[in-house]
Design a protein around this motif. Structure first.
Motif, mmCIF file in Angstrom:
data_model
loop_
_atom_site.group_PDB
_atom_site.id
_atom_site.type_symbol
_atom_site.label_atom_id
_atom_site.label_comp_id
_atom_site.label_asym_id
_atom_site.label_seq_id
_atom_site.Cartn_x
_atom_site.Cartn_y
_atom_site.Cartn_z
ATOM 1 N N THR A 1 65.278 -63.260 -31.493
ATOM 2 C CA THR A 1 66.400 -62.318 -31.402
ATOM 3 C C THR A 1 66.089 -60.999 -32.105
ATOM 4 O OG1 THR A 1 67.777 -62.901 -33.329
ATOM 5 C CG2 THR A 1 68.049 -64.248 -31.327
ATOM 6 N N ASP A 2 64.992 -60.904 -32.869
ATOM 7 C CA ASP A 2 64.604 -59.626 -33.470
ATOM 8 C C ASP A 2 64.078 -58.679 -32.396
ATOM 9 O OD1 ASP A 2 65.247 -60.519 -35.984
ATOM 10 O OD2 ASP A 2 63.166 -60.836 -36.640
ATOM 11 N N MET A 3 64.147 -57.384 -32.679
ATOM 12 C CA MET A 3 63.503 -56.377 -31.847
ATOM 13 C C MET A 3 62.049 -56.231 -32.304
ATOM 14 S SD MET A 3 65.830 -55.313 -29.729
ATOM 15 C CE MET A 3 65.281 -53.699 -29.137
ATOM 16 N N ALA A 4 61.131 -56.110 -31.340
ATOM 17 C CA ALA A 4 59.718 -56.007 -31.675
ATOM 18 C C ALA A 4 58.983 -55.290 -30.538
ATOM 19 C CB ALA A 4 59.119 -57.392 -31.904
ATOM 20 N N PRO A 5 57.808 -54.724 -30.833
ATOM 21 C CA PRO A 5 57.097 -53.949 -29.809
ATOM 22 C C PRO A 5 56.308 -54.816 -28.838
ATOM 23 C CG PRO A 5 55.885 -53.880 -31.873
ATOM 24 C CD PRO A 5 57.159 -54.619 -32.155
ATOM 25 N N ILE A 6 56.357 -54.409 -27.577
ATOM 26 C CA ILE A 6 55.532 -55.014 -26.536
ATOM 27 C C ILE A 6 54.908 -53.893 -25.706
ATOM 28 C CG2 ILE A 6 56.921 -57.118 -26.384
ATOM 29 C CD1 ILE A 6 58.159 -55.964 -23.783
ATOM 30 N N VAL A 7 53.839 -54.220 -25.010
ATOM 31 C CA VAL A 7 53.261 -53.328 -24.006
ATOM 32 C C VAL A 7 53.451 -54.013 -22.667
ATOM 33 C CG1 VAL A 7 51.160 -52.277 -23.110
ATOM 34 C CG2 VAL A 7 51.605 -52.261 -25.577
ATOM 35 N N ARG A 8 54.238 -53.406 -21.792
ATOM 36 C CA ARG A 8 54.501 -54.028 -20.505
ATOM 37 C C ARG A 8 53.697 -53.344 -19.409
ATOM 38 N NH1 ARG A 8 60.874 -52.230 -19.762
ATOM 39 N NH2 ARG A 8 60.511 -49.984 -19.592
ATOM 40 N N SER A 9 53.408 -54.106 -18.374
ATOM 41 C CA SER A 9 52.587 -53.592 -17.284
ATOM 42 C C SER A 9 53.322 -52.494 -16.523
ATOM 43 C CB SER A 9 52.201 -54.731 -16.333
ATOM 44 O OG SER A 9 53.353 -55.383 -15.848
ATOM 45 N N GLY B 1 70.381 -57.103 -22.376
ATOM 46 C CA GLY B 1 69.372 -56.074 -22.165
ATOM 47 C C GLY B 1 68.008 -56.685 -21.935
ATOM 48 N N GLU B 2 66.989 -55.850 -21.782
ATOM 49 C CA GLU B 2 65.637 -56.363 -21.565
ATOM 50 C C GLU B 2 65.155 -57.144 -22.782
ATOM 51 O OE1 GLU B 2 64.122 -52.805 -18.555
ATOM 52 O OE2 GLU B 2 63.151 -53.081 -20.499
ATOM 53 N N ALA B 3 64.479 -58.250 -22.512
ATOM 54 C CA ALA B 3 64.001 -59.121 -23.583
ATOM 55 C C ALA B 3 62.686 -59.750 -23.150
ATOM 56 C CB ALA B 3 65.029 -60.196 -23.896
ATOM 57 N N PHE B 4 61.925 -60.237 -24.123
ATOM 58 C CA PHE B 4 60.627 -60.847 -23.820
ATOM 59 C C PHE B 4 60.550 -62.244 -24.413
ATOM 60 C CE2 PHE B 4 59.900 -58.848 -27.956
ATOM 61 C CZ PHE B 4 59.125 -59.781 -28.644
ATOM 62 N N LEU C 1 54.614 -48.897 -24.002
ATOM 63 C CA LEU C 1 54.932 -49.443 -25.317
ATOM 64 C C LEU C 1 56.417 -49.223 -25.604
ATOM 65 C CD1 LEU C 1 54.110 -50.647 -28.048
ATOM 66 C CD2 LEU C 1 53.397 -48.358 -28.762
ATOM 67 N N VAL C 2 57.161 -50.315 -25.730
ATOM 68 C CA VAL C 2 58.604 -50.246 -25.965
ATOM 69 C C VAL C 2 59.001 -51.320 -26.986
ATOM 70 C CG1 VAL C 2 59.169 -49.308 -23.684
ATOM 71 C CG2 VAL C 2 59.059 -51.789 -24.009
ATOM 72 N N ASN C 3 60.152 -51.141 -27.590
ATOM 73 C CA ASN C 3 60.752 -52.152 -28.467
ATOM 74 C C ASN C 3 61.745 -52.973 -27.660
ATOM 75 O OD1 ASN C 3 59.725 -52.272 -31.058
ATOM 76 N ND2 ASN C 3 61.125 -50.753 -31.904
ATOM 77 N N ARG C 4 61.630 -54.293 -27.738
ATOM 78 C CA ARG C 4 62.546 -55.151 -27.000
ATOM 79 C C ARG C 4 62.913 -56.391 -27.824
ATOM 80 N NH1 ARG C 4 63.050 -51.142 -24.697
ATOM 81 N NH2 ARG C 4 62.935 -50.698 -22.458
ATOM 82 N N ARG C 5 63.951 -57.057 -27.377
ATOM 83 C CA ARG C 5 64.448 -58.249 -28.071
ATOM 84 C C ARG C 5 63.551 -59.442 -27.770
ATOM 85 N NH1 ARG C 5 68.238 -62.662 -27.283
ATOM 86 N NH2 ARG C 5 69.836 -62.731 -28.925
ATOM 87 N N ARG D 1 54.845 -58.835 -16.583
ATOM 88 C CA ARG D 1 53.958 -59.297 -17.652
ATOM 89 C C ARG D 1 54.010 -58.320 -18.828
ATOM 90 N NH1 ARG D 1 48.263 -61.077 -14.708
ATOM 91 N NH2 ARG D 1 49.124 -62.649 -13.274
ATOM 92 N N CYS D 2 53.720 -58.843 -20.018
ATOM 93 C CA CYS D 2 53.642 -57.953 -21.176
ATOM 94 C C CYS D 2 52.693 -58.527 -22.222
ATOM 95 C CB CYS D 2 55.024 -57.704 -21.783
ATOM 96 S SG CYS D 2 55.775 -59.135 -22.583
ATOM 97 N N LEU D 3 52.239 -57.641 -23.079
ATOM 98 C CA LEU D 3 51.436 -57.987 -24.247
ATOM 99 C C LEU D 3 52.338 -57.872 -25.478
ATOM 100 C CD1 LEU D 3 48.276 -55.830 -23.425
ATOM 101 C CD2 LEU D 3 48.484 -58.318 -23.137
#
Length: 205
Positions: free
Chosen positions: A43-51, A137-140, A61-65, A90-92
């Motif tokens: 549930t924390d927000m954290a950075p990902i790199v999405r395709s 919202g968007e989440a990973f 590079l965005v911050n997502r839940r 997909r995301c990193l």
């Protein structure tokens, strides 16, 4: 299963490493504000790199839940990879360590033993993930598979850390997932004891 990970490396250093690998990083929402954190939890927000569709060596590079609500309301923070292709979204997930927990070696110890896994030879790494729209919202979420040689003594399942030569392929949804999602060689994920009573030498092996 992993419900806690770490990222203490600054975003500027991460961006430089992507540049060295010839991976173009876009920041459509501006440079994310990412403080160093020893513990990132669901549930924390954290950075990902999405395709980015149609751009193989590019990511956003965005911050997502971390985690989206499941059908019964429980957070979906891990997602089985077996039998799935993941042809989009997909995301990193950026990390410099992840944690697993085991029953305490000392039965009088109430809290679980905590173990930190890192990536040999690299200050930070990426974990294979996917993202989606959700009511919040968007989440990973992190993808999982049966545990490989480094994690198996601690848990029967594991998340999927990726080596640097796998990042571009994971960002490219035309590359079959099975070519990317695999165990790393034994010794790639060194582990250290964070807290609890250390077990006797070899007790987990």
């Amino acid at each position: 299963m992993c419900n806690d990970y770490r990222l203490e490396v600054d975003i500027a250093s991460i961006a430089e490493d992507f540049e060295d690998l010839k991976i173009k990083i876009k920041m459509p929402e501006g440079k994310p504000n990412v403080p160093a954190r020893e513990d990132i939890k669901m549930t924390d927000m954290a950075p990902i790199v999405r395709s980015v569709e149609g751009e193989r060596s590019t990511g956003e590079l965005v911050n997502r839940r971390w985690s989206w609500p499941g059908t019964k309301g429980k957070p979906v923070y891990n997602f089985r990879s077996e039998g799935r292709e993941f042809t989009s979204h997909r995301c990193l997930i950026l990390a410099d360590g992840f944690y697993e927990f085991t029953d305490p070696a000392d039965p009088k110890q109430k809290r679980l033993d905590k173990w930190l896994f890192t990536m040999a030879d690299h200050r930070w790494f990426c974990i294979a993930g996917i993202w989606r729209e959700s009511p919040l919202g968007e989440a990973f979420t992190m993808l999982t598979m049966d545990a490989g040689p480094d994690v198996a003594p601690y848990h029967h399942r594991q998340i999927i850390p990726l080596t640097r030569d796998q990042w571009v392929d994971w960002l490219d949804p035309t590359v079959p997932a099975g070519q990317v999602l695999r165990w790393l060689p034994q010794g790639t994920l060194p582990v250290s004891h964070v807290y609890g009573t250390p077990p006797a030498q070899g007790a987990l092996l």
